[in-house]
Design a protein around this motif. Sequence first.
Motif, PDB file in Angstrom:
ATOM      1  N   VAL A 187      -1.480  44.744  11.951  1.00  0.00           N
ATOM      2  CA  VAL A 187      -0.581  44.829  10.790  1.00  0.00           C
ATOM      3  C   VAL A 187      -1.382  45.371   9.610  1.00  0.00           C
ATOM      4  CG1 VAL A 187       0.947  43.551   9.242  1.00  0.00           C
ATOM      5  CG2 VAL A 187       0.762  42.874  11.651  1.00  0.00           C
ATOM      6  N   ALA A 188      -0.876  46.436   8.998  1.00  0.00           N
ATOM      7  CA  ALA A 188      -1.610  47.072   7.898  1.00  0.00           C
ATOM      8  C   ALA A 188      -0.634  47.536   6.826  1.00  0.00           C
ATOM      9  CB  ALA A 188      -2.425  48.257   8.414  1.00  0.00           C
ATOM     10  N   TYR A 189      -1.143  47.615   5.601  1.00  0.00           N
ATOM     11  CA  TYR A 189      -0.389  48.195   4.486  1.00  0.00           C
ATOM     12  C   TYR A 189      -1.124  49.442   4.010  1.00  0.00           C
ATOM     13  CZ  TYR A 189       2.667  44.136   4.135  1.00  0.00           C
ATOM     14  OH  TYR A 189       3.595  43.164   4.405  1.00  0.00           O
ATOM     15  N   VAL A 261      -6.222  31.557  10.532  1.00  0.00           N
ATOM     16  CA  VAL A 261      -5.193  30.526  10.422  1.00  0.00           C
ATOM     17  C   VAL A 261      -4.226  30.713  11.588  1.00  0.00           C
ATOM     18  CG1 VAL A 261      -3.810  31.972   8.865  1.00  0.00           C
ATOM     19  CG2 VAL A 261      -3.378  29.511   8.981  1.00  0.00           C
ATOM     20  N   ALA A 262      -3.789  29.601  12.173  1.00  0.00           N
ATOM     21  CA  ALA A 262      -2.909  29.660  13.340  1.00  0.00           C
ATOM     22  C   ALA A 262      -1.774  28.663  13.194  1.00  0.00           C
ATOM     23  CB  ALA A 262      -3.701  29.380  14.622  1.00  0.00           C
ATOM     24  N   LEU A 263      -0.742  28.877  13.971  1.00  0.00           N
ATOM     25  CA  LEU A 263       0.338  27.913  14.122  1.00  0.00           C
ATOM     26  C   LEU A 263       0.366  27.547  15.599  1.00  0.00           C
ATOM     27  CD1 LEU A 263       3.276  26.694  14.370  1.00  0.00           C
ATOM     28  CD2 LEU A 263       2.364  26.682  12.065  1.00  0.00           C
ATOM     29  N   VAL A 264      -0.005  26.294  15.898  1.00  0.00           N
ATOM     30  CA  VAL A 264      -0.223  25.857  17.273  1.00  0.00           C
ATOM     31  C   VAL A 264       0.962  25.051  17.775  1.00  0.00           C
ATOM     32  CG1 VAL A 264      -1.769  24.566  18.797  1.00  0.00           C
ATOM     33  CG2 VAL A 264      -2.706  25.777  16.815  1.00  0.00           C
ATOM     34  N   GLN A 265       1.337  25.276  19.024  1.00  0.00           N
ATOM     35  CA  GLN A 265       2.300  24.434  19.714  1.00  0.00           C
ATOM     36  C   GLN A 265       1.883  24.367  21.179  1.00  0.00           C
ATOM     37  OE1 GLN A 265       5.683  27.213  18.921  1.00  0.00           O
ATOM     38  NE2 GLN A 265       6.122  26.977  21.116  1.00  0.00           N
ATOM     39  N   HIS A 266       2.569  23.546  21.952  1.00  0.00           N
ATOM     40  CA  HIS A 266       2.194  23.370  23.348  1.00  0.00           C
ATOM     41  C   HIS A 266       2.252  24.707  24.084  1.00  0.00           C
ATOM     42  CE1 HIS A 266       2.816  21.183  27.418  1.00  0.00           C
ATOM     43  NE2 HIS A 266       1.552  21.189  27.088  1.00  0.00           N
ATOM     44  N   TYR A 267       1.166  25.111  24.671  1.00  0.00           N
ATOM     45  CA  TYR A 267       1.030  26.309  25.497  1.00  0.00           C
ATOM     46  C   TYR A 267       0.905  27.617  24.714  1.00  0.00           C
ATOM     47  CZ  TYR A 267       2.532  23.524  29.561  1.00  0.00           C
ATOM     48  OH  TYR A 267       2.641  22.587  30.554  1.00  0.00           O
ATOM     49  N   PHE A 268       1.412  27.704  23.464  1.00  0.00           N
ATOM     50  CA  PHE A 268       1.480  28.989  22.761  1.00  0.00           C
ATOM     51  C   PHE A 268       0.895  28.859  21.353  1.00  0.00           C
ATOM     52  CE2 PHE A 268       4.883  28.866  25.885  1.00  0.00           C
ATOM     53  CZ  PHE A 268       4.672  30.053  26.571  1.00  0.00           C
ATOM     54  N   VAL A 269       0.550  30.009  20.778  1.00  0.00           N
ATOM     55  CA  VAL A 269      -0.046  30.019  19.450  1.00  0.00           C
ATOM     56  C   VAL A 269       0.209  31.362  18.787  1.00  0.00           C
ATOM     57  CG1 VAL A 269      -2.278  30.855  20.315  1.00  0.00           C
ATOM     58  CG2 VAL A 269      -2.184  29.606  18.150  1.00  0.00           C
ATOM     59  N   SER A 270       0.348  31.328  17.471  1.00  0.00           N
ATOM     60  CA  SER A 270       0.324  32.560  16.669  1.00  0.00           C
ATOM     61  C   SER A 270      -0.792  32.413  15.653  1.00  0.00           C
ATOM     62  CB  SER A 270       1.666  32.795  15.971  1.00  0.00           C
ATOM     63  OG  SER A 270       1.957  31.729  15.078  1.00  0.00           O
ATOM     64  N   ALA A 271      -1.482  33.507  15.349  1.00  0.00           N
ATOM     65  CA  ALA A 271      -2.645  33.418  14.456  1.00  0.00           C
ATOM     66  C   ALA A 271      -2.869  34.730  13.738  1.00  0.00           C
ATOM     67  CB  ALA A 271      -3.899  33.037  15.255  1.00  0.00           C
ATOM     68  N   TRP A 272      -3.205  34.631  12.446  1.00  0.00           N
ATOM     69  CA  TRP A 272      -3.646  35.793  11.676  1.00  0.00           C
ATOM     70  C   TRP A 272      -5.161  35.842  11.751  1.00  0.00           C
ATOM     71  CZ3 TRP A 272      -0.283  39.345  10.412  1.00  0.00           C
ATOM     72  CH2 TRP A 272       1.052  39.002  10.163  1.00  0.00           C
ATOM     73  N   LEU A 273      -5.700  36.991  12.125  1.00  0.00           N
ATOM     74  CA  LEU A 273      -7.127  37.117  12.463  1.00  0.00           C
ATOM     75  C   LEU A 273      -7.784  38.246  11.659  1.00  0.00           C
ATOM     76  CD1 LEU A 273      -6.485  37.058  16.325  1.00  0.00           C
ATOM     77  CD2 LEU A 273      -7.153  35.091  14.915  1.00  0.00           C
ATOM     78  N   PRO A 274      -8.156  37.976  10.404  1.00  0.00           N
ATOM     79  CA  PRO A 274      -8.823  39.030   9.611  1.00  0.00           C
ATOM     80  C   PRO A 274     -10.228  39.286  10.140  1.00  0.00           C
ATOM     81  CG  PRO A 274      -8.000  37.222   8.229  1.00  0.00           C
ATOM     82  CD  PRO A 274      -7.968  36.747   9.633  1.00  0.00           C
ATOM     83  N   GLN A 275     -10.780  40.443   9.806  1.00  0.00           N
ATOM     84  CA  GLN A 275     -12.146  40.737  10.200  1.00  0.00           C
ATOM     85  C   GLN A 275     -13.113  39.881   9.378  1.00  0.00           C
ATOM     86  OE1 GLN A 275     -12.709  44.896   9.357  1.00  0.00           O
ATOM     87  NE2 GLN A 275     -13.154  44.566   7.192  1.00  0.00           N
ATOM     88  N   THR A 313      -5.049  43.524   9.074  1.00  0.00           N
ATOM     89  CA  THR A 313      -5.498  42.374   9.852  1.00  0.00           C
ATOM     90  C   THR A 313      -4.796  42.417  11.197  1.00  0.00           C
ATOM     91  OG1 THR A 313      -5.822  39.973   9.818  1.00  0.00           O
ATOM     92  CG2 THR A 313      -3.728  40.790   9.005  1.00  0.00           C
ATOM     93  N   ARG A 314      -5.068  41.419  12.026  1.00  0.00           N
ATOM     94  CA  ARG A 314      -4.442  41.351  13.352  1.00  0.00           C
ATOM     95  C   ARG A 314      -3.618  40.080  13.465  1.00  0.00           C
ATOM     96  NH1 ARG A 314      -8.913  41.376  17.725  1.00  0.00           N
ATOM     97  NH2 ARG A 314      -9.794  39.856  16.246  1.00  0.00           N
TER      98      ARG A 314
END
Length: 552
Positions: A187-189, A261-275, A313-314
Amino acid sequence: MDQRRLILFLIFSFAVIMLWDGWQKHNRPAPAPTAAVAEQQAPGSSVPGAVPTPSASMAGVSAVPEARGAVSSAPRVTVRTDVMTAEVSAEGGSIVRLELAQHKSKADVSRNFVLFDDGAEHLYAAQSGLIGEGLPNHKTAFALPAGEQVLKDGQDSLTLRLEAPEQNGVKVAKLMTFHRGSYLVDVAYEIVNGGGAPLNAHAYFQMTRDGKPAEAVEGFGVNVFTGPAFYSEAEKFQKVKFEEIDNGKAKFVKKANDGWVALVQHYFVSAWLPQEGVEREFFARKVGDGLYSSGLILPVAAVAPGDKGMVATRLYAGPQEQDKLEGIAKGLDLVVDYGWLTVIAAPLFWVLSWFHKLLGNWGWAIILVTVLIKAAFFPLSAASYKSMAKMRVLGPRMQRLKELYGNDKVKLQQEMMEMYKREKINPLGGCLPILVQIPVFISLYWVLLGSVEMRHAPWLGWIQDLSSKDPYFILPIIMGATMLIQTKLNPTPPDPIQAKVMLAMPIVFTVMFLWFPSGLVLYWVVNNTLSIAQQWQITRMIEGGKSGAKPA
């Protein structure tokens, strides 16, 4: 023997109480979000040309998406790859719905699992924006490309370009690049400064989600974490509960030059991963009744008039596949949380994965790991079974002592201790091996429950999902039968009430295990079967030489 049985009974009783308490907590209903939530002010600096510091900008970062029943009606564009289907809204270019093609819904295996959700089950979206005078945020209306965007055969990536309305001569485009075979989205601007003054800005990236638990987890005592998590090299892995955000007690790293930073739940996750090497500010806040945002803020390098700038970022949004997470970002594999027993559980999962690569089936891998664990504890188990076998041989003599000294408890205990000393038997000798093995059993329990690799993984025949209960309850019944056989092999307690309690334990555990994941029940069945074979052999050897036992 009475003391040993009492200790075992207390262990089982404590386990049942803890499992029941965990089950109650897990099934406690979460407060429902209200039908509508007021929007907060969109991010932006009130001072033209000023450099908005992250701390000053925090008050406006976490603007609230519409609550259930008021989902945005903004147009969307669908992006399809081989592993996901994403719906991107014109409002802010947010990913408001994300289906994972290789993972199915727990409730309906004919449908894909939905991670980001626009209100069908949850409110959960990946949002981002810029902080600065006139710059677009996650409420800005972007122009979408026409038609569905599909990653075609032979393509390795697909870039979605969204254009924001020009403001004060500044043009901004949001670029989202999806990759073949990957759950990572770049994701980029892209910022083109056509104005007459330098442009200073910050960018924010956040997940906004309701506070309800994810899909239900089968098994008593299961209370799987759902909520934000933060990682930095200095503070390591930090989980934050939604209720901690509610009461202002959330503790996590606020600033760092690394981490995610991540949002965690059972089995799955979303996370913003800057360099790494870029200063970032983390945040987690309540943005409405039952809605929360967690994310980070990154600086944007100053863009001179006539120049072009970019911030990127990713985003990872997918399963917690342990063999891949560590390679994506440092510490990301920690979202697969086995708690205080991670030091045992992590190696167990590694061995389990190795067997799976060898056999191609998680069910057979569980069986081989069970055999391996049983072999590792063979000497301890043998000591326990020898103690029980000797106590079984001494059963008639113990009964004789009870008849002789039944009215004199002190004398009875003295005679029993003399008999144990004479026969070189430790009445508690079988307890230590059991206590030593308990952490291993609990670790494997969490490995089987917490590994997405088990989700919808078949074994054979009627077992088509090792993370779900046995649909016909065959394995739990077999497990109950093995426990009953073990009880019969053990020496009968001299106390009739104690004997009845021990006979009831197989029934109690069978009922509990009816709802446990079949992978865990498979482990117990194999473990019990091996234990029966070992105990029967040792008992046969000990009882074969009982003729030489000394009379009481």
